[in-house]
Design an enzyme around this catalytic site. Structure first.
Site, PDB file in Angstrom:
ATOM      1  N   TRP A   1      -5.587   0.682  10.478  1.00  0.00           N
ATOM      2  CA  TRP A   1      -5.963   0.617   8.989  1.00  0.00           C
ATOM      3  C   TRP A   1      -5.889  -0.767   8.289  1.00  0.00           C
ATOM      4  CZ3 TRP A   1      -8.167   2.922   5.385  1.00  0.00           C
ATOM      5  CH2 TRP A   1      -7.861   3.131   4.185  1.00  0.00           C
TER       6      TRP A   1
ATOM      7  N   TYR B   1       0.826  -1.176  -0.138  1.00  0.00           N
ATOM      8  CA  TYR B   1       0.004  -0.026  -0.011  1.00  0.00           C
ATOM      9  C   TYR B   1       0.878   1.220  -0.033  1.00  0.00           C
ATOM     10  CZ  TYR B   1      -3.344   3.581   1.735  1.00  0.00           C
ATOM     11  OH  TYR B   1      -3.986   4.539   1.908  1.00  0.00           O
TER      12      TYR B   1
ATOM     13  N   GLU C   1     -11.700   5.304   4.769  1.00  0.00           N
ATOM     14  CA  GLU C   1     -11.113   6.146   6.095  1.00  0.00           C
ATOM     15  C   GLU C   1     -12.329   6.157   6.921  1.00  0.00           C
ATOM     16  OE1 GLU C   1      -8.203   6.843   6.572  1.00  0.00           O
ATOM     17  OE2 GLU C   1      -7.214   6.630   4.519  1.00  0.00           O
TER      18      GLU C   1
END
Length: 188
Positions: free
Chosen positions: A50, A20, A42
């Site tokens: 995350w 990522y 988000e």
């Protein structure tokens, strides 16, 4: 011997973070679909790691019709109920409803501003902020959150907006030593 790349400290924790970081994080995004996806991911992350969201990203894309705002804005109670049963995503009613409300708000923003891109990047006047702009970015994330909420978006507080700004390259928050710092700072 292959030289090891220097990354932001958080990126070395797992392979999924590394991928990522190396391919997406901080790269300026101007595609409405991807902006919509990221703002909702988000929001889904609020209160979680995350990594929890990244490992479910493909499930989110499948569950939410690849973040197609036109389709999501039409979701009915049956679809909401089906999403609540989908073990591949975070089954939080408020977060699921937020994606649907965000789709409606996105359509309104596209109508008003021409695109979600124009609306969101308007907070930084179309420019990428640098690490030296942390205080300014914090203020912008507060303004963004307030305006998004006023315009019908949900689950987007200032901290979430700040993380969103980092993720979609509105702010280059790669450390100066990171190999992506200069690459990301030159793309707009």
């Amino acid at each position: 011997m292959k030289k090891e790349l220097t990354r932001c400290p958080w990126a070395g924790e797992t392979k999924i973070y590394q991928d990522y970081h190396d391919k997406e994080w901080g790269v300026p995004v101007h595609d409405d679909r991807l902006l919509f996806e990221m703002i909702n991911l988000e929001g889904a992350q609020a209160g979680l790691s995350w990594l929890t969201i990244l490992t479910r990203r493909d499930n989110y894309r499948k569950a939410f019709d690849n973040f197609d705002v036109l389709k999501i804005a039409q979701y009915d109670e049956d679809k909401r109920a089906a999403l609540m049963q989908d073990a591949g995503i975070i089954r939080n009613r408020l977060k699921i409803n937020a994606v649907i409300e965000n789709a409606k708000a996105c359509l309104a923003a596209q109508q008003k501003y021409g695109s979600l891109d124009a609306y969101l990047w308007g907070f930084t006047k179309g420019k990428q902020l640098a690490q030296a702009d942390h205080a300014r970015a914090g203020e912008i994330s507060k303004q963004m959150s307030k305006d998004l909420k006023k315009n019908g978006f949900r689950f987007l507080g200032p901290t979430t907006c700040y993380a969103f700004m980092q993720a979609v390259g509105m702010m280059n928050d790669h450390t100066p030593e990171c190999f992506r710092y200069k690459e990301v700072g030159t793309v707009l």
